[in-house]
Design an enzyme around this catalytic site. Structure first.
Site, mmCIF file in Angstrom:
data_model
loop_
_atom_site.group_PDB
_atom_site.id
_atom_site.type_symbol
_atom_site.label_atom_id
_atom_site.label_comp_id
_atom_site.label_asym_id
_atom_site.label_seq_id
_atom_site.Cartn_x
_atom_site.Cartn_y
_atom_site.Cartn_z
ATOM 1 N N HIS A 139 27.194 -29.460 53.062
ATOM 2 C CA HIS A 139 27.440 -29.419 51.831
ATOM 3 C C HIS A 139 27.358 -31.352 50.927
ATOM 4 O O HIS A 139 26.472 -31.082 50.821
ATOM 5 C CB HIS A 139 29.346 -29.901 51.715
ATOM 6 C CG HIS A 139 29.190 -28.105 51.047
ATOM 7 N ND1 HIS A 139 29.326 -27.581 49.452
ATOM 8 C CD2 HIS A 139 30.327 -27.742 50.660
ATOM 9 C CE1 HIS A 139 29.982 -26.500 50.074
ATOM 10 N NE2 HIS A 139 30.706 -26.802 50.909
ATOM 11 N N GLN A 143 31.498 -31.315 46.252
ATOM 12 C CA GLN A 143 32.471 -30.351 44.920
ATOM 13 C C GLN A 143 33.581 -30.539 43.858
ATOM 14 O O GLN A 143 33.404 -29.811 43.299
ATOM 15 C CB GLN A 143 33.024 -29.684 47.121
ATOM 16 C CG GLN A 143 32.161 -28.597 47.228
ATOM 17 C CD GLN A 143 32.644 -28.181 48.634
ATOM 18 O OE1 GLN A 143 33.389 -28.503 48.880
ATOM 19 N NE2 GLN A 143 33.411 -26.223 47.673
ATOM 20 N N HIS A 148 30.189 -26.689 58.541
ATOM 21 C CA HIS A 148 29.692 -26.434 56.915
ATOM 22 C C HIS A 148 29.718 -26.946 55.796
ATOM 23 O O HIS A 148 29.449 -27.213 54.814
ATOM 24 C CB HIS A 148 31.354 -24.693 56.442
ATOM 25 C CG HIS A 148 30.828 -24.288 54.791
ATOM 26 N ND1 HIS A 148 31.037 -23.226 54.856
ATOM 27 C CD2 HIS A 148 31.934 -25.378 54.260
ATOM 28 C CE1 HIS A 148 31.309 -23.374 53.284
ATOM 29 N NE2 HIS A 148 31.330 -24.360 52.699
ATOM 30 N N GLU A 149 31.264 -28.232 56.394
ATOM 31 C CA GLU A 149 31.200 -29.246 54.801
ATOM 32 C C GLU A 149 29.308 -30.527 55.584
ATOM 33 O O GLU A 149 29.757 -30.911 54.444
ATOM 34 C CB GLU A 149 32.644 -29.941 54.918
ATOM 35 C CG GLU A 149 34.037 -29.259 55.005
ATOM 36 C CD GLU A 149 34.122 -28.374 53.135
ATOM 37 O OE1 GLU A 149 33.567 -29.184 52.638
ATOM 38 O OE2 GLU A 149 34.473 -26.703 53.869
ATOM 39 N N CYS A 183 33.347 -20.164 50.380
ATOM 40 C CA CYS A 183 33.559 -21.645 50.154
ATOM 41 C C CYS A 183 33.880 -21.622 48.664
ATOM 42 O O CYS A 183 34.080 -21.279 47.997
ATOM 43 C CB CYS A 183 32.014 -22.363 49.883
ATOM 44 S SG CYS A 183 31.666 -24.397 49.331
ATOM 45 N N LEU A 184 34.820 -22.709 48.256
ATOM 46 C CA LEU A 184 36.053 -23.071 47.445
ATOM 47 C C LEU A 184 34.687 -22.936 46.097
ATOM 48 O O LEU A 184 35.062 -23.201 44.786
ATOM 49 C CB LEU A 184 35.967 -24.428 46.995
ATOM 50 C CG LEU A 184 37.681 -24.293 48.219
ATOM 51 C CD1 LEU A 184 38.350 -25.268 47.974
ATOM 52 C CD2 LEU A 184 38.678 -23.331 48.181
ATOM 53 N N GLY A 207 38.764 -27.267 53.837
ATOM 54 C CA GLY A 207 37.676 -27.972 54.108
ATOM 55 C C GLY A 207 37.626 -27.954 52.701
ATOM 56 O O GLY A 207 37.169 -27.873 51.284
HETATM 57 NI NI NI Z 1 31.705 -24.799 50.924
#
Ligand code: NI
Length: 185
Positions: free
Chosen positions: A142, A50, A138-139, A96-97, A45
């Site tokens: 963000h 991000q 989660h996304e 998370c990236l 995701g």
């Molecule tokens: Ni994330």
């Protein structure tokens, strides 16, 4: 086009992203670049903030999960709105990236009902549960300026402080390109 991924500590990750007006930007290209960026980082995701774009768009693709129960699900979510969250609360270890090398247990509801438009500007209203719901929650966080670390206890967060500071400085070993807010250039 592969974008560098914005690291923890950058203000763009804490901002509520703005809704996208139809026709105001090329969402098809943006989503395509985000998929490329996400695949390069082995993610499932990715949200627009991000890659430094504070707009309400996120993508998911579960094909890299290799989980038969989840299957392959690829979708672009634009201007999403969670209508309700139901079901059992359950704990799952999230990553998370933008916060690489840290994984922590987060508690969330099992089921989520969400409405959104896709990159063709088709409207959808769907119910997701389990891992899919988890990735979506989660996304969705963000684009509202919330990170999974915001769900942790103050104690846990304190214990992670040093690691989080290192990530903000770009002092982290990962294979994908990043932009770190406190990196010395
Ligand atoms: Ni994330």
């Amino acid at each position: 086009m592969i974008y560098p991924i914005v690291m923890y500590g950058d203000p763009v990750l804490k901002k509520k992203a703005i809704a996208i007006e139809p026709g105001s930007m090329d969402v098809i290209s943006l989503a395509e670049y985000m998929f490329e960026t996400m695949y390069a980082a082995n993610g499932v995701g990715l949200a627009a903030p991000q890659i430094g774009q504070s707009v309400q768009l996120f993508i998911i693709d579960t094909s890299q999960l290799d989980d038969e129960d989840v299957g392959d699900y690829k979708q672009v979510f634009i201007n999403p709105e969670i209508i309700s969250e139901n079901g059992e609360k359950w704990i799952f270890e999230e990553g998370c990236l933008s916060i690489p090398t840290i994984r922590e247990d987060v508690e969330r509801n099992n089921t989520v009902k969400i409405k959104y438009v896709d990159e063709q500007w088709e409207k959808h209203e769907k119910v997701f549960s389990g891992i899919l719901a988890r990735i979506i929650q989660h996304e969705y966080d963000h684009i509202n300026g919330i990170l999974f670390t915001d769900h942790l206890s103050p104690l846990k967060k304190r214990l992670l402080k040093g690691k989080l500071t290192d990530i903000s400085k770009g002092k982290v070993e990962i294979s994908y390109r990043i932009i770190a807010p406190l990196a010395k250039v």
